[in-house]
Design a protein around this motif. Structure first.
Motif, mmCIF file in Angstrom:
data_model
loop_
_atom_site.group_PDB
_atom_site.id
_atom_site.type_symbol
_atom_site.label_atom_id
_atom_site.label_comp_id
_atom_site.label_asym_id
_atom_site.label_seq_id
_atom_site.Cartn_x
_atom_site.Cartn_y
_atom_site.Cartn_z
ATOM 1 N N GLY A 242 0.800 -1.230 0.000
ATOM 2 C CA GLY A 242 0.000 0.000 0.000
ATOM 3 C C GLY A 242 0.825 1.268 0.000
ATOM 4 N N ALA A 243 2.161 1.156 -0.063
ATOM 5 C CA ALA A 243 3.040 2.328 0.006
ATOM 6 C C ALA A 243 3.642 2.633 -1.351
ATOM 7 C CB ALA A 243 4.151 2.096 1.028
ATOM 8 N N LEU A 244 3.774 3.912 -1.650
ATOM 9 C CA LEU A 244 4.401 4.333 -2.900
ATOM 10 C C LEU A 244 5.902 4.101 -2.802
ATOM 11 C CD1 LEU A 244 3.674 5.758 -5.627
ATOM 12 C CD2 LEU A 244 4.456 7.890 -4.550
ATOM 13 N N PRO A 245 6.531 3.551 -3.839
ATOM 14 C CA PRO A 245 7.988 3.322 -3.796
ATOM 15 C C PRO A 245 8.767 4.590 -3.491
ATOM 16 C CG PRO A 245 7.032 2.169 -5.654
ATOM 17 C CD PRO A 245 5.930 3.023 -5.060
ATOM 18 N N ALA A 246 9.777 4.443 -2.671
ATOM 19 C CA ALA A 246 10.598 5.590 -2.290
ATOM 20 C C ALA A 246 11.427 6.070 -3.476
ATOM 21 C CB ALA A 246 11.512 5.203 -1.125
ATOM 22 N N PHE A 247 11.545 7.387 -3.594
ATOM 23 C CA PHE A 247 12.387 8.021 -4.613
ATOM 24 C C PHE A 247 11.996 7.597 -6.029
ATOM 25 C CE2 PHE A 247 15.030 7.220 -0.791
ATOM 26 C CZ PHE A 247 15.132 8.527 -0.354
ATOM 27 N N LEU A 248 10.716 7.358 -6.263
ATOM 28 C CA LEU A 248 10.262 6.905 -7.577
ATOM 29 C C LEU A 248 10.594 7.932 -8.656
ATOM 30 C CD1 LEU A 248 8.809 4.852 -9.343
ATOM 31 C CD2 LEU A 248 6.637 5.928 -8.698
ATOM 32 N N GLY A 249 10.410 9.219 -8.330
ATOM 33 C CA GLY A 249 10.715 10.259 -9.310
ATOM 34 C C GLY A 249 12.163 10.234 -9.762
ATOM 35 N N GLY A 250 13.079 9.986 -8.809
ATOM 36 C CA GLY A 250 14.494 9.928 -9.164
ATOM 37 C C GLY A 250 14.830 8.737 -10.046
ATOM 38 N N TYR A 251 14.156 7.604 -9.804
ATOM 39 C CA TYR A 251 14.397 6.434 -10.652
ATOM 40 C C TYR A 251 13.773 6.627 -12.034
ATOM 41 C CZ TYR A 251 16.324 3.825 -6.741
ATOM 42 O OH TYR A 251 17.124 3.399 -5.708
ATOM 43 N N LEU A 252 12.638 7.309 -12.108
ATOM 44 C CA LEU A 252 12.058 7.616 -13.414
ATOM 45 C C LEU A 252 12.952 8.588 -14.188
ATOM 46 C CD1 LEU A 252 8.247 7.953 -12.586
ATOM 47 C CD2 LEU A 252 9.320 6.230 -14.051
ATOM 48 N N TRP A 253 13.588 9.510 -13.486
ATOM 49 C CA TRP A 253 14.557 10.420 -14.109
ATOM 50 C C TRP A 253 15.641 9.623 -14.832
ATOM 51 C CZ3 TRP A 253 15.748 15.420 -15.151
ATOM 52 C CH2 TRP A 253 17.082 15.795 -15.248
ATOM 53 N N TRP A 254 16.135 8.571 -14.155
ATOM 54 C CA TRP A 254 17.157 7.709 -14.760
ATOM 55 C C TRP A 254 16.573 6.887 -15.906
ATOM 56 C CZ3 TRP A 254 16.887 2.238 -14.261
ATOM 57 C CH2 TRP A 254 17.976 1.543 -14.813
ATOM 58 N N ALA A 255 15.377 6.324 -15.709
ATOM 59 C CA ALA A 255 14.787 5.458 -16.732
ATOM 60 C C ALA A 255 14.454 6.229 -18.000
ATOM 61 C CB ALA A 255 13.523 4.789 -16.180
#
Length: 438
Positions: free
Chosen positions: A80-93
């Protein structure tokens, strides 16, 4: 909002802390959205489509993030929790597309705009060099850091505006090969000389033993195999003299290495010779529990504490992540995730080899070098890329370099510019081949 403004802001933000880096991410996203809605949106896509390296890297990156999201959803403790630092990993992806679009826009600037961009870039670079060096010197001498907007006491190590000295050290490691290559090509450039001097100073005052050891290893390899004749003999003499000087005199670098070897530094547990080994043992247990797809990116400190306590390390005050980027990827996304991540690194390496070999077309990467293989005039970029990749992978054995958001911001920029440039070079080679046939 122009491409030049976005690029300059990203360059400035990359050295002004994680908060400013986050602002830069949103700014790039806004620029892309506005650009894709305009009548010239095809230009943004064209720069990406022209590079097979960027296309492959984007696929591997997005699939890796998708696997991480799935792993988090399948974990009953974190579903039920949003992945931590998702925005930063999307930046890389998404970087292979984002920076291909941004670099392509900058390439299309007219002469006047390009000169103006270069002038502003140099001005910002000088400001950052002077400001970062002064801040780092004061932190090394007086021992302080920023906590929010407050200045508080801290260890006598430079971090400038990042959260930890290791963040600064690993960012610097990314740029050392590039600065050395530029210095060899432009030894009289004041800006490049200043960059090289600032990097050496910041590497010293950030006091990372892992980074210093990796740079010594890379430096030795470069001296032995990258130089020729009298220059190599001179460099070997200088390299050897510096090594003897560090090893035989009382200095901070020698002191930190001796304290590590003799285990004089404080340890918070008694089961292992070093706290890092304790981190590795706990995270290996975590990996073995979910070896295929991992635990995801959503778990927090209380989740991690359970594994430390189960391992008999209740007394350990700082129950840290793995301090090994490969083991951390295994814990987060399992074997499948590590293979995807390594596949993206493989694309980077293929791009470097392409630039070095100067192959006639992307398929020529895997051909033997012979009289029909055209040497690339920009092969030095390929060697710089390989050195940076090797350095980060070696240093990542003792630190979560990829998982550090500040480091990953720079990692993404340099990686994706390499992919874009390789694709641009491939397109130029294909045009040359077509012209020959005509």
């Amino acid at each position: 909002m122009t491409a030049t403004f976005v690029a300059l802001f990203c360059f400035l933000a990359s050295w002004v802390g994680v908060a400013t880096q986050s602002v830069a991410m949103f700014l790039v996203l806004a620029w892309l959205i506005l650009g894709l809605r305009s009548v010239d949106s095809k230009k943004l896509v064209h720069s990406y489509r022209s590079s097979i390296f960027s296309q492959m890297a984007l696929i591997f990156g997005l699939v890796w993030v998708g696997l991480a999201l799935m792993s988090s959803a399948l974990n009953p403790w974190t579903s039920g929790a949003l992945p931590a630092f998702l925005g930063g990993y999307l930046w890389w992806a998404l970087g292979p597309f984002t920076f291909a679009a941004l670099a392509g826009s900058l390439e299309d600037l007219d002469n006047f705009a390009a000169v103006d961009f270069a002038r502003k870039f140099r001005r910002i670079a000088w400001i950052l060099l002077i400001g970062a060096s002064l801040i780092a010197a004061s932190q090394y001498i007086y021992g302080w850091k920023l906590h929010g907007i407050q200045v508080i006491p801290s260890e006598h190590r430079a971090r400038i505006l990042f959260s930890h000295p290791l963040s600064l050290a690993y960012i610097l490691l990314l740029y050392v090969p590039l600065s050395v290559a530029l210095l060899l090509q432009h030894p009289r450039s004041r800006l490049i000389l200043a960059v090289a001097g600032a990097l050496l100073f910041l590497l010293f005052v950030s006091s990372s033993r892992s980074v210093q050891a990796v740079l010594a290893l890379l430096g030795g390899v470069f001296v032995l195999f990258g130089l020729r004749g009298r220059l190599r003999l001179i460099a070997m003499g200088v390299f050897f003299s510096l090594g003897v000087l560090v090893a035989t005199t009382d200095n901070p670098i020698r002191g930190r290495f001796i304290s590590t070897l003799e285990q004089k530094e404080d340890r918070q547990q008694t089961r292992y010779a070093d706290d890092r080994i304790a981190f590795w043992a706990v995270h290996w247990d975590m990996f073995m529990e979910k070896p295929l797809v991992g635990h995801g990116l959503s778990y927090r400190q209380d989740y991690l504490d359970r594994y430390y306590n189960a391992h008999g390390l209740m007394e350990l005050e700082k129950k840290y992540p793995a301090h090994n980027l490969f083991l951390q990827i295994l814990v987060n996304t399992g074997v499948f995730g590590l293979l995807l991540w390594l596949a993206r690194i493989g694309v980077d390496i293929a791009a470097c080899v392409y630039l070095i070999r100067g192959s006639d077309g992307v398929r020529g990467i895997f051909k033997s070098v012979g009289k029909h293989t055209r040497r690339s005039p920009v092969k030095w970029i390929g060697w710089v890329g390989l050195a940076s990749i090797a350095g980060m992978l070696l240093a990542g054995l003792t630190q979560n370099a990829f998982q550090d958001s500040a480091v990953r911001f720079h990692w993404t920029i340099l990686e994706c510019l390499l992919l874009w440039f390789s694709g641009r070079q491939a397109g130029a080679n294909e045009h040359i081949q077509v012209a020959k046939l005509m």
